[in-house]
Scaffold this motif. Structure first.
Motif, PDB file in Angstrom:
ATOM      1  N   GLY A 102       0.803  -1.216   0.000  1.00  0.00           N
ATOM      2  CA  GLY A 102       0.000   0.000   0.000  1.00  0.00           C
ATOM      3  C   GLY A 102       0.837   1.266   0.000  1.00  0.00           C
ATOM      4  N   VAL A 103       2.049   1.200  -0.560  1.00  0.00           N
ATOM      5  CA  VAL A 103       2.969   2.336  -0.582  1.00  0.00           C
ATOM      6  C   VAL A 103       3.156   2.794  -2.023  1.00  0.00           C
ATOM      7  N   LYS A 104       3.117   4.091  -2.238  1.00  0.00           N
ATOM      8  CA  LYS A 104       3.251   4.632  -3.584  1.00  0.00           C
ATOM      9  C   LYS A 104       4.680   4.488  -4.077  1.00  0.00           C
ATOM     10  N   ALA A 105       4.836   4.057  -5.318  1.00  0.00           N
ATOM     11  CA  ALA A 105       6.168   3.933  -5.911  1.00  0.00           C
ATOM     12  C   ALA A 105       6.749   5.311  -6.197  1.00  0.00           C
ATOM     13  N   ASP A 106       8.064   5.393  -6.172  1.00  0.00           N
ATOM     14  CA  ASP A 106       8.765   6.636  -6.467  1.00  0.00           C
ATOM     15  C   ASP A 106       8.856   6.819  -7.981  1.00  0.00           C
ATOM     16  N   PRO A 107       8.671   8.039  -8.496  1.00  0.00           N
ATOM     17  CA  PRO A 107       8.718   8.242  -9.957  1.00  0.00           C
ATOM     18  C   PRO A 107      10.077   7.952 -10.573  1.00  0.00           C
ATOM     19  N   ARG A 108      11.128   7.839  -9.761  1.00  0.00           N
ATOM     20  CA  ARG A 108      12.441   7.513 -10.309  1.00  0.00           C
ATOM     21  C   ARG A 108      12.559   6.030 -10.650  1.00  0.00           C
ATOM     22  N   MET A 109      11.642   5.219 -10.165  1.00  0.00           N
ATOM     23  CA  MET A 109      11.690   3.786 -10.435  1.00  0.00           C
ATOM     24  C   MET A 109      11.293   3.505 -11.884  1.00  0.00           C
ATOM     25  N   GLN A 110      12.079   2.669 -12.550  1.00  0.00           N
ATOM     26  CA  GLN A 110      11.819   2.355 -13.946  1.00  0.00           C
ATOM     27  C   GLN A 110      11.061   1.038 -14.124  1.00  0.00           C
ATOM     28  N   GLY A 111      10.880   0.287 -13.051  1.00  0.00           N
ATOM     29  CA  GLY A 111      10.135  -0.959 -13.124  1.00  0.00           C
ATOM     30  C   GLY A 111       8.642  -0.737 -12.981  1.00  0.00           C
ATOM     31  N   VAL A 112       7.890  -1.802 -13.206  1.00  0.00           N
ATOM     32  CA  VAL A 112       6.430  -1.770 -13.070  1.00  0.00           C
ATOM     33  C   VAL A 112       6.005  -2.937 -12.178  1.00  0.00           C
ATOM     34  N   SER A 113       4.915  -2.761 -11.461  1.00  0.00           N
ATOM     35  CA  SER A 113       4.438  -3.806 -10.559  1.00  0.00           C
ATOM     36  C   SER A 113       3.858  -4.983 -11.348  1.00  0.00           C
ATOM     37  N   PHE A 114       4.139  -6.199 -10.858  1.00  0.00           N
ATOM     38  CA  PHE A 114       3.487  -7.382 -11.430  1.00  0.00           C
ATOM     39  C   PHE A 114       2.519  -8.004 -10.421  1.00  0.00           C
ATOM     40  N   GLU A 115       2.017  -7.199  -9.500  1.00  0.00           N
ATOM     41  CA  GLU A 115       1.089  -7.692  -8.476  1.00  0.00           C
ATOM     42  C   GLU A 115      -0.148  -8.339  -9.087  1.00  0.00           C
ATOM     43  N   ASN A 116      -0.581  -7.874 -10.256  1.00  0.00           N
ATOM     44  CA  ASN A 116      -1.780  -8.450 -10.877  1.00  0.00           C
ATOM     45  C   ASN A 116      -1.600  -9.917 -11.262  1.00  0.00           C
ATOM     46  N   LEU A 117      -0.342 -10.360 -11.431  1.00  0.00           N
ATOM     47  CA  LEU A 117      -0.110 -11.768 -11.760  1.00  0.00           C
ATOM     48  C   LEU A 117      -0.454 -12.692 -10.598  1.00  0.00           C
ATOM     49  N   PHE A 118      -0.502 -12.169  -9.387  1.00  0.00           N
ATOM     50  CA  PHE A 118      -0.798 -13.002  -8.228  1.00  0.00           C
ATOM     51  C   PHE A 118      -2.206 -13.582  -8.296  1.00  0.00           C
ATOM     52  N   THR A 119      -3.112 -12.862  -8.920  1.00  0.00           N
ATOM     53  CA  THR A 119      -4.490 -13.346  -9.054  1.00  0.00           C
ATOM     54  C   THR A 119      -4.860 -13.678 -10.494  1.00  0.00           C
ATOM     55  N   ASP A 120      -4.071 -13.200 -11.439  1.00  0.00           N
ATOM     56  CA  ASP A 120      -4.330 -13.487 -12.847  1.00  0.00           C
ATOM     57  C   ASP A 120      -2.992 -13.773 -13.533  1.00  0.00           C
ATOM     58  N   PRO A 121      -2.524 -15.013 -13.482  1.00  0.00           N
ATOM     59  CA  PRO A 121      -1.192 -15.335 -14.024  1.00  0.00           C
ATOM     60  C   PRO A 121      -1.074 -15.144 -15.532  1.00  0.00           C
ATOM     61  N   LYS A 122      -2.180 -14.963 -16.234  1.00  0.00           N
ATOM     62  CA  LYS A 122      -2.130 -14.738 -17.680  1.00  0.00           C
ATOM     63  C   LYS A 122      -2.082 -13.260 -18.034  1.00  0.00           C
ATOM     64  N   ALA A 123      -2.108 -12.397 -17.041  1.00  0.00           N
ATOM     65  CA  ALA A 123      -2.071 -10.961 -17.303  1.00  0.00           C
ATOM     66  C   ALA A 123      -0.735 -10.569 -17.943  1.00  0.00           C
ATOM     67  N   LYS A 124      -0.747  -9.468 -18.685  1.00  0.00           N
ATOM     68  CA  LYS A 124       0.474  -8.968 -19.308  1.00  0.00           C
ATOM     69  C   LYS A 124       1.054  -7.863 -18.443  1.00  0.00           C
ATOM     70  N   VAL A 125       2.338  -7.972 -18.140  1.00  0.00           N
ATOM     71  CA  VAL A 125       3.043  -6.962 -17.358  1.00  0.00           C
ATOM     72  C   VAL A 125       3.898  -6.088 -18.264  1.00  0.00           C
ATOM     73  N   ARG A 126       4.624  -6.728 -19.151  1.00  0.00           N
ATOM     74  CA  ARG A 126       5.499  -6.005 -20.071  1.00  0.00           C
ATOM     75  C   ARG A 126       5.696  -6.832 -21.341  1.00  0.00           C
ATOM     76  N   ASP A 127       5.975  -6.156 -22.430  1.00  0.00           N
ATOM     77  CA  ASP A 127       6.319  -6.824 -23.683  1.00  0.00           C
ATOM     78  C   ASP A 127       7.821  -6.948 -23.867  1.00  0.00           C
ATOM     79  N   TYR A 128       8.585  -6.125 -23.139  1.00  0.00           N
ATOM     80  CA  TYR A 128      10.024  -6.095 -23.321  1.00  0.00           C
ATOM     81  C   TYR A 128      10.748  -6.177 -21.979  1.00  0.00           C
ATOM     82  N   ALA A 129      11.808  -6.977 -21.943  1.00  0.00           N
ATOM     83  CA  ALA A 129      12.737  -6.989 -20.818  1.00  0.00           C
ATOM     84  C   ALA A 129      14.124  -6.695 -21.384  1.00  0.00           C
ATOM     85  N   PHE A 130      14.834  -5.778 -20.744  1.00  0.00           N
ATOM     86  CA  PHE A 130      16.147  -5.343 -21.228  1.00  0.00           C
ATOM     87  C   PHE A 130      17.221  -5.734 -20.218  1.00  0.00           C
TER      88      PHE A 130
END
Length: 488
Positions: free
Chosen positions: A303-331
């Protein structure tokens, strides 16, 4: 004792001291409603060196249990396959060249965002125990700092859980030195036998290599043992249901063509997460995630807001929907790690693309020269007896570009970059990688950090110092753009 309190509707109410105490407990944010978080970080372990990923002989019953009782990630990628820059990337949720610490043994500069500090500011008790390797500034985000105990530095993890404050949610960064060389005997597990190992096709199947791999397996099993101790302690304290436990590794196995490299053997990580309150047992996701996504995920579930300097994205939605899309690219990056290097990678869909800015040199790390497995390769190379899959570390020059279809080529042996039928795919991934480099401020240094160690058959390098690092020329430490995440 009686206390007069005005209620929400304006009425005055009389409470005894005991009633007031109960009232305060009921309206205060309950610590137990926010999940505890335990992050277990392995050292130098490739993604498929666990039983839950199909390895037939490594004994990892507790890590397998973690996967069985939670969610297993089949496409989790690191941002770099190198110890300290990988850890600095995780704690900041930023790409290595954006952290100011993109090369081995460079400390994280002050002022970088630290996700454990955000958890701490929100009321979490924060702990780090074991291997740290990020410099002194990173440790300022933890209430309790321990170097760990025992050969793998895991022996104080359970005591830390026992002694934690009981009135706060907690975040634990438990970081083992297993399975980093040099090998150390374990009193917790039985040794693996050389005849039981699986020798990757890019290594020499020799007695020396088999013994080397068996001892590597032993270190993974020791970490597995202490992971089981953590799971048992959470059960004993009655807090397992609302404790998120996540396991991953900082880089690939310490063997030739693995550690430091951008093939799956080096850059893909095992990752499992258990949170019984939320995640259904035995879940598997094929969704692409990156280790810079860990911080935003932990913050979101807390329940804590992410800092705008962070370049990652949350994958919390995969915990309840493992077929959800988080990202198309990993570098991912390959920067200086004892030897000079500058490679970049993008993984998307079924494709892996690598660009090498220094193709005129061999792609080496210490593990590809020293130690039994590396020595066996060099002996066979000098005798002219290598097969085509074992020649990678000896290539000079190397391809400037590499393109692989991962599902058909899991070891990334067949480079498709020069085949006309894949020209459109190559052009697409060139563009995506160009966009990422431009948006995140990545650069190829004009005065790069030189080799620290001697390359076989070459003169000894001079006095060593870190020089210009990737991103320095564009002040990438201050760049917050994440580059492409989802396709247009």
């Amino acid at each position: 004792m009686h206390v007069l309190i005005r209620s929400r509707n304006g009425l005055l109410c009389l409470f005894t001291f005991c009633q007031l105490s109960l009232l305060c407990v009921s309206v205060s944010p309950a610590a137990e409603t926010r999940p505890n978080i335990v992050m277990i970080l392995a050292d130098d372990v490739s993604w498929n060196d666990l039983g839950c990923y199909g390895h037939p002989s490594i004994r990892t019953p507790n890590l397998d249990r973690l996967a069985k009782e939670g969610l297993r990630f089949d496409n989790a990628y690191l941002t770099i396959s190198s110890c300290s820059p990988s850890r600095c990337s995780v704690i900041t949720s930023r790409y290595p060249h954006n952290t100011g610490a993109p090369e081995l043994h460079t400390p994280l500069p002050e002022g970088q965002v630290l996700f454990p500090q955000l958890l701490r500011d929100a009321g979490y008790y924060t702990v780090i125990s074991g291997k740290q390797h990020m410099g002194p500034y990173a440790l300022t985000s933890f209430d309790h700092v321990s170097k760990g105990k025992g050969p793998g530095r895991e022996e104080d993890w359970v005591p830390i859980l026992k002694k934690r404050p009981k009135d706060q949610p907690f975040f634990c960064w438990f970081s083992s030195t297993d399975a980093h060389r040099a090998w150390q005997k374990s009193k917790q597990t039985q040794p693996h036998q050389p005849e039981d190992v699986v020798v990757p096709p890019y290594l020499i199947d020799s007695p020396e290599t088999r013994k080397d791999l068996a001892q590597y397996y032993d270190e993974i099993s020791r970490l597995d043992y202490f992971t089981g101790q953590i799971l048992d302690e959470l059960d004993a304290q009655g807090i397992a249901d609302n404790t998120l436990v996540l396991f991953f590794a900082d880089n690939g196995r310490p063997f030739p063509r693995c550690k430091t490299r951008l093939y799956d053997s080096g850059i893909k990580t095992p990752m499992m997460v258990r949170w019984p309150k939320v995640i259904s047992p035995g879940t598997v996701t094929n969704s692409l995630v990156s280790t810079i996504d860990l911080g935003p995920t932990f913050l979101q579930v807390a329940g804590v807001k992410a800092d705008p300097r962070m370049q990652g994205v949350s994958f919390e939605n995969l915990f309840t929907d493992p077929k959800a899309k988080v990202r198309d690219y990993a570098f991912a990056e390959h920067n200086w790690h004892v030897f000079k290097a500058h490679e970049r990678m993008v993984r998307t869909g079924d494709w892996l693309y690598i660009r090498n800015a220094l193709p005129g040199q061999r792609n080496l790390c210490v593990e590809s020269i020293d130690f039994p497995s590396g020595e066996a390769l060099w002996e066979r190379y000098e005798a002219g007896k290598l097969n085509k899959h074992q020649k990678d570390v000896f290539l000079k020059p190397r391809p400037r570009e590499e393109l692989y279809k991962v599902s058909k080529d899991p070891h990334q042996f067949e480079n498709l970059a020069d085949k006309p039928e894949y020209a459109s795919e190559l052009a697409r991934l060139r563009t995506v990688l160009d966009q990422w480099a431009e948006q995140t401020g990545d650069t190829i240094p004009d005065n790069p950090t030189p080799d620290r160690n001697q390359r076989p058959g070459e003169p000894k390098p001079g006095e060593f110092e870190h020089r210009e690092m990737p991103g320095d020329a564009r002040d990438a430490q201050k760049v917050n753009q994440p580059g492409p995440v989802l396709a247009d």
